[in-house]
Design an enzyme around this catalytic site. Structure first.
Site, mmCIF file in Angstrom:
data_model
loop_
_atom_site.group_PDB
_atom_site.id
_atom_site.type_symbol
_atom_site.label_atom_id
_atom_site.label_comp_id
_atom_site.label_asym_id
_atom_site.label_seq_id
_atom_site.Cartn_x
_atom_site.Cartn_y
_atom_site.Cartn_z
ATOM 1 N N LYS A 202 -4.313 0.041 6.631
ATOM 2 C CA LYS A 202 -3.037 0.388 7.261
ATOM 3 C C LYS A 202 -2.246 1.430 6.487
ATOM 4 O O LYS A 202 -1.258 1.949 6.988
ATOM 5 C CB LYS A 202 -2.203 -0.878 7.492
ATOM 6 C CG LYS A 202 -2.850 -1.898 8.390
ATOM 7 C CD LYS A 202 -3.241 -1.397 9.767
ATOM 8 C CE LYS A 202 -2.088 -0.883 10.580
ATOM 9 N NZ LYS A 202 -2.363 -0.907 12.030
HETATM 10 N N1 PMP Z 1 -7.375 -5.790 9.701
HETATM 11 C C1 PMP Z 1 -6.237 -6.049 9.084
HETATM 12 C C2 PMP Z 1 -6.261 -6.931 7.882
HETATM 13 C C3 PMP Z 1 -5.020 -5.528 9.564
HETATM 14 O O1 PMP Z 1 -3.870 -5.790 8.934
HETATM 15 C C4 PMP Z 1 -5.048 -4.719 10.734
HETATM 16 C C5 PMP Z 1 -3.793 -4.133 11.294
HETATM 17 N N2 PMP Z 1 -2.845 -5.022 11.765
HETATM 18 C C6 PMP Z 1 -6.271 -4.487 11.355
HETATM 19 C C7 PMP Z 1 -7.421 -5.015 10.806
HETATM 20 C C8 PMP Z 1 -6.367 -3.720 12.651
HETATM 21 O O2 PMP Z 1 -6.235 -2.328 12.556
HETATM 22 P P1 PMP Z 1 -5.569 -1.513 13.726
HETATM 23 O O3 PMP Z 1 -4.100 -1.867 13.729
HETATM 24 O O4 PMP Z 1 -5.802 -0.086 13.356
HETATM 25 O O5 PMP Z 1 -6.185 -1.880 15.018
#
Ligand code: PMP
Length: 333
Positions: free
Chosen positions: A45
């Site tokens: 992130k």
């Molecule tokens: N894995 C973790 C640990 C996250 O914090 C997030 C984001 N909330 C994601 C995956 C998902 O990524 P994205 O928001 O780009 O879909």
């Protein structure tokens, strides 16, 4: 490329691909994880945080002394706060109170103004994303340097950040030989941006969503219906709605992954490969194994290693918690 990074911003991205041994052996494929936990804030992130802040700066919405407000499961908040600290911004984070204590502590320890709210469905005005949006609006008149709602779910600067960095990195690191990409979606930024880039390079690259049980996206992709079943201890992934970032994704299919399937993958990686990864990585890697079995041996498949396990100690390594939920317990605990 110079090995010296001058600041937080320059340290984001350009993460290595790590070969995942067991996943590759089970499938006969080359399965690689993109080590996003090596970003300076410790997660994938950081890329979204940087892309959202750059967008606000380009639109001249914020300058030194300004405030960034965001609703987050934690990682985006950590990235926004650390990046904001490096630029002289304050950070207000709205987070559901059911997220791990580790993430709450980290946010407080790095100086975020943390506002915890009880979890509410998206349609409810009390939903954390909506609380963050309203708070930014309310604070606008109080700060001349700008108050910005980062809006990671529906501001497509998030997916654009992955389109411009994560996607090209994967393409170059595999010499364009990637056959499949699989990951879970929280905001949809990662899968939205990466899938768009890879499909533009080669439309035959298979893009699969790995969705935790309890999320509605699997049924949306496979049956055209936003319907959730079951639950999951994973954090930061899954959704009850189609965000603007997810809407950008070019997806061929989806897998529904339970905690029973994903946790053993994580425990095995700790014990045998020395990789101690967070809960969403289990869903991602279990999805990569499923995709490897579907595509057949010899393929190159990439997934995302979003963060480390230390943010989830109180769940992943908590015997009574796991027992209560009827989940597998690591053999060494
Ligand atoms: N894995 C973790 C640990 C996250 O914090 C997030 C984001 N909330 C994601 C995956 C998902 O990524 P994205 O928001 O780009 O879909």
């Amino acid at each position: 490329m110079s090995q010296i990074k001058n600041n937080f911003i320059e340290s984001v991205g350009n993460t290595p691909l790590i070969k995942l041994k067991a996943a590759s052996e089970i499938t006969g494929c080359n399965i690689y994880g993109k080590a996003e936990y090596l970003n300076p804030g410790g997660s994938v992130k950081d890329r979204a945080a940087l892309a959202l802040i750059k967008d606000a700066q380009e639109k001249k919405l914020i300058s030194e002394g300004g405030i960034v407000v965001e609703g987050t499961a934690g990682n985006t908040g950590i990235g926004l706060c650390l990046l904001g600290n490096s630029l002289g911004y304050k950070t207000i984070i709205v987070m559901n109170d059911n997220q791990t204590q580790e993430k709450k502590d980290t946010l407080k320890n790095i100086g975020a103004d943390l506002r915890l709210v009880p979890p509410k469905p998206y349609k409810d005005d009390g939903n954390y994303v909506k609380v963050a949006g309203r708070l930014a609006e309310e604070l606008k008149s109080t700060n001349n340097n700008g108050v910005v709602w980062a809006n990671q779910f529906d501001n497509t600067a998030n997916a654009k950040g992955h389109y411009e960095t994560t996607g090209p990195e994967i393409w170059e690191q595999t010499d364009g030989k990637v056959d499949g990409f699989v990951c879970a979606s929280g905001t949809g930024g990662t899968i939205g941006g990466v899938s768009k880039f890879l499909k533009e390079k080669n439309k035959n690259i298979k893009i699969y969503l790995s969705d935790p049980t309890g999320s509605a996206l699997y049924n949306h992709i496979m049956n055209g219906e936003l319907k959730a079943e079951g639950g999951s201890i994973t954090e930061g992934i899954g959704s009850s709605r189609i965000t603007k970032n997810f809407a950008e994704a070019k997806i061929d299919g989806a897998f529904s992954i339970s905690d029973q399937e994903s946790l053993p993958v994580l425990y095995d990686l700790i014990q045998n490969e020395g990789l101690s990864l967070g809960t969403s990585c289990g869903v991602n890697i279990a999805g990569a194994i499923r995709l490897g079995k579907e595509l057949g041996p010899g393929k190159t498949i990439v997934t995302i290693l979003c963060d480390r396990s230390d943010k989830y100690n109180s769940k992943m390594f908590n015997k009574s918690f796991l027992k209560e939920k009827n989940l597998p317990i690591p053999s060494w605990l």
